[in-house]
Scaffold this motif. Structure first.
Motif, short mmCIF file in Angstrom:
data_model
loop_
_atom_site.label_atom_id
_atom_site.label_comp_id
_atom_site.label_asym_id
_atom_site.label_seq_id
_atom_site.Cartn_x
_atom_site.Cartn_y
_atom_site.Cartn_z
N ARG A 95 0.81 -1.21 0.00
CA ARG A 95 0.00 0.00 0.00
C ARG A 95 0.85 1.27 0.00
NH1 ARG A 95 -2.89 0.06 5.96
NH2 ARG A 95 -1.06 0.46 7.22
N GLU A 102 -5.80 -4.61 3.33
CA GLU A 102 -5.36 -3.45 4.13
C GLU A 102 -4.72 -3.91 5.43
OE1 GLU A 102 -8.59 -0.80 4.76
OE2 GLU A 102 -8.82 -0.28 2.63
N ALA A 134 -2.60 -3.33 -1.03
CA ALA A 134 -3.79 -2.86 -1.73
C ALA A 134 -4.18 -3.95 -2.73
CB ALA A 134 -3.52 -1.55 -2.45
#
Length: 750
Positions: free
Chosen positions: A255, A352, A357
């Motif tokens: 992420r 998450e 992601a």
């Protein structure tokens, strides 16, 4: 012991684009992201997977039939089951009893609220939460949940896309309990919520959602399938349901990279990115060992899906680096569509937790395979089983051949609709490439079925190609039964043993649209077949065999052009398809207008699936979504190119120019080839930005079809031209200056 991976913030780092590594003035968001990923620490595993085996928590958060049986009076339970299994009308008198039982069950699991879950034309999942608790006059509360609250909710109908069916001055919309899709518990660290799947309609009763047409299309398919079964002597009336098992492909990236890429964050795909030195050419990722961090994510995601009764079966690495797949077993099409929406939400949510992601866009990275959602489709009933199971001697299985021929006819007659329901801005980047089915719709039958239908075309089928035994030549390996035909991964609609696989569906799509199309066109075709057989038997009750032969010959003779078992990626097929008269609708702008063609409009209305107004509302909505998607991407491309790429290019250009000037002062000649190249690319970058801005501003189209055409023919080519310049700059500009995480980093650093 297995491990899961903590986010940077759990290890004292800062999550997001800046990561947690110390940075210098010259640091870029990209370098900070790389540092955050490579400095990530693992935390101990927390899931007790040994003492609590999967079978003990499977469907624990679902109001299943077994729960209903334990908690409802016998008569109420039987009434509900008849509605769920046989499609009988729901008895409104039992609503209060069911509501009380489901409320007690949910509150025992910690629920304080209930939510009507529905699926608007956005393609996303929507939910409206209400509390069970109501205040009393003495200052305390009561828990209440009535049959009316179970059956009906009222969200704003005008705030979702509706193609003009609902506007602000006519905003009323209703959610209606769908008893055929089980209620479930949504868990959160701070509480749980009872979730009730619902249909979403307007005050006028028109469908505003994805679910209502699925239910209508299943009803239409059952009605006409019963007629064919009756011809063959099966009159038990067991509901013939379409079933689906949608495979889900997706990418996982850290992420930190995700937040350092404005294009991924806002558009779901990379608008820029040079091809990495290594991609998927070695085929070493496909079915390879799953990275530990990814496997930990998969295990927890599957655990959550199991608790929701979602029967996920398969997990593996997909072809592209960083790409993976999860696939469930077959369920009723309506339930499968609901579960598919829950699956996408769960994958994103659990990713998450592991600092990743989950990318569900059809083409998040250029140059490597995109992601599809292969929808395996079949139909059957509790008494007849799978009606697309050919058996050991399919040439003798007349019932199977009739249903199979009906599907061939349906796809041939409505190839435009099959293409239109998978059309989207995202899927345009995938369909037709050498990784996904072409935009030309065709059917793969395999050697055995193709041979049978060729025999039928010639006068009658008398044999089936044998399956045989697979000989490997190693004594210690057991002999294996061999399928009668090979598989074809280039076909958009392939028969795979006892089902058809619609491979053209995009990974980010709701499967409801494709299901509605398949159910309806096959209902129309089964209706045609039933009519032919009924007419023949009315004239001669003993003529079933000859009637079936005549029907099959007629369909094969008329529709065989849709059957293609070869390489769908080849240029030769494109030329041959054109000679056969098959459509090649390459883009969404080409395909979408066919959704509401006069023929499709008439068909949907005839079978009670979508009225002309409902169908045109969908066309308008999808055209608007296509335009908005391209607009967001185009504006993002301009923004990133101007504020991130151009400054980086100028800095590098300045470094080169300064070096050249300094060396010249001391008497050295400096080769300016790189400086000249960068200078030319900077000029090209400025021109590309200006050209794209002009294309964005030059939208004078009024009609939705013209607006789509402008974006397809003017905006997207300008974006591609700008991308070519940016990707060339990425391969030249100094690594410490380049601002965006690269493909090499995003796809390979886990």
């Amino acid at each position: 012991m297995s491990t899961v991976f903590a986010s940077p913030s759990e290890n004292g780092q800062t999550s997001g684009a800046t990561g947690g590594a110390s940075t210098s003035a010259a640091s870029t968001p990209r370098r900070s992201a790389v540092a955050a990923v490579t400095n990530r620490l693992a935390s101990p595993q927390t899931i007790n997977f040994v003492d609590v085996p999967a079978q003990e928590y499977y469907s624990t958060n679902v109001f299943t039939k077994s729960v209903m049986k334990d908690r409802l009076p016998k008569s109420v339970y039987k009434s509900l089951v008849r509605t769920i299994d046989s499609g009988e009308k729901l008895d409104p008198e039992i609503a209060d009893i069911v509501a009380s039982a489901i409320k007690d069950w949910a509150m025992e699991k910690g629920a304080t609220h209930y939510a009507h879950i529905f699926y608007p034309l956005t393609g996303a999942t929507a939910e409206k939460h209400d509390s069970f608790l109501s205040p009393t006059a003495d200052g305390s509360t009561l828990s209440e949940f009535s049959g009316k609250q179970l059956c009906q909710g009222e969200p704003d109908g005008s705030s979702f896309p509706s193609g003009g069916i609902r506007v602000t001055s006519q905003a009323r919309g209703y959610t209606i309990w769908d008893v055929t899709s089980p209620a479930y518990i949504l868990e959160n660290p701070n509480g749980t919520t009872l979730c009730i799947p619902t249909a979403f309609v307007s005050w006028t009763g028109e469908a505003l959602d994805k679910k209502t047409p699925v239910l209508r299309s299943m009803q239409a398919l059952n009605k006409h399938a019963q007629r064919v079964l009756k011809v063959f002597g099966h009159t038990d009336g067991a509901f013939v349901a379409s079933t689906a098992g949608p495979e889900q492909e997706y990418f996982l990236i850290d992420r930190n990279f995700y937040y350092a890429r404005p294009d991924l964050l806002n558009a779901g795909r990379t608008l820029f990115g040079a091809k990495p030195p290594k991609g998927q050419e070695f085929d070493d990722h496909y079915f390879g060992a799953i990275p530990e961090r990814v496997l930990a994510f998969m295990c927890e995601a599957e655990r959550e899906l199991f608790k929701l009764g979602i029967p996920v079966k398969t997990r593996h690495n997909e072809v592209a680096p960083g790409q993976f797949e999860v696939a469930p077993v077959f369920e009723s099409a309506n339930v499968a569509a609901d579960h598919q929406q829950q699956m996408m939400l769960t994958l994103r949510k659990i990713a998450e937790k592991y600092g990743m992601a989950c990318l569900l866009h059809e083409k998040p990275f250029a140059g490597v395979n995109g992601s599809g959602k292969h929808v395996n489709w079949s139909l059957g009933s509790s008494s007849q089983g799978n009606l697309l199971d050919p058996g050991d001697t399919p040439h003798d299985n007349a019932k199977f051949l009739v249903f199979c021929a009906a599907i061939i006819r349906a796809v041939y007659k409505h190839q435009d609709l099959m293409r239109a329901v998978v059309a989207s801005a995202g899927n345009d980047h995938r369909l037709g490439a050498n990784e996904a089915p072409p935009a030309i719709i065709s059917i793969f039958l395999g050697d055995q079925l193709t041979d049978i239908f060729e025999q039928i075309k010639g006068g009658g089928a008398n044999s089936s190609l044998p399956s045989g035994t697979l000989e490997v030549g190693v004594d210690v390996l057991p002999p294996l039964p061999k399928d009668a035909g090979d598989r074809n991964r280039t076909s958009p609609f392939a028969f795979t043993g006892n089902r058809f696989e619609f491979r053209a569906v995009g990974s980010n799509q709701s499967i409801s649209g494709p299901l509605v199309a398949m159910n309806t066109i096959i209902a129309e075709s089964v209706d045609f077949c039933a009519g032919r057989l009924e007419d023949a038997l009315a004239n001669d009750p003993d003529s079933l065999n000859s009637a079936v032969q005549s029907l099959l010959s007629e369909i094969v003779g008329e529709c065989s052009a849709i059957i293609f078992n070869g390489d769908g990626y080849s240029e030769e097929w494109h030329r041959e398809a054109a000679e056969r008269g098959l459509l090649n609708l390459k883009t969404t702008a080409d395909a979408l207008p066919h959704l509401a063609s006069p023929e499709n409009t008439q068909m949907f209305a005839k079978y009670g699936v979508l009225s002309a107004r409902e169908l045109h509302s969908r066309l308008e909505t999808y055209q608007e979504q296509y335009c908005m998607t391209v607009d967001v991407e185009a504006n993002l491309a301009v923004n990133i190119a101007r504020t991130m790429i151009f400054p980086a290019a100028i800095r590098y250009q300045n470094e080169l120019a300064s070096t050249c000037a300094n060396l010249k002062v001391v008497g050295f000649e400096f080769d300016t080839e790189t400086l000249d190249t960068v200078t030319a690319l900077v000029k090209s970058l400025q021109d590309g930005i200006a050209t794209l801005e002009y294309a964005i501003a030059d939208d004078s189209a009024v009609a939705p079809e013209d607006a789509c055409r402008h974006r397809c023919d003017a905006v997207l080519p300008s974006m591609l031209s700008l991308r070519e310049t940016v990707d060339k700059l990425e391969l030249i500009i100094a690594d410490d200056i380049w601002p965006l995480p690269t493909y090499q980093e995003m796809l390979f650093i886990k």
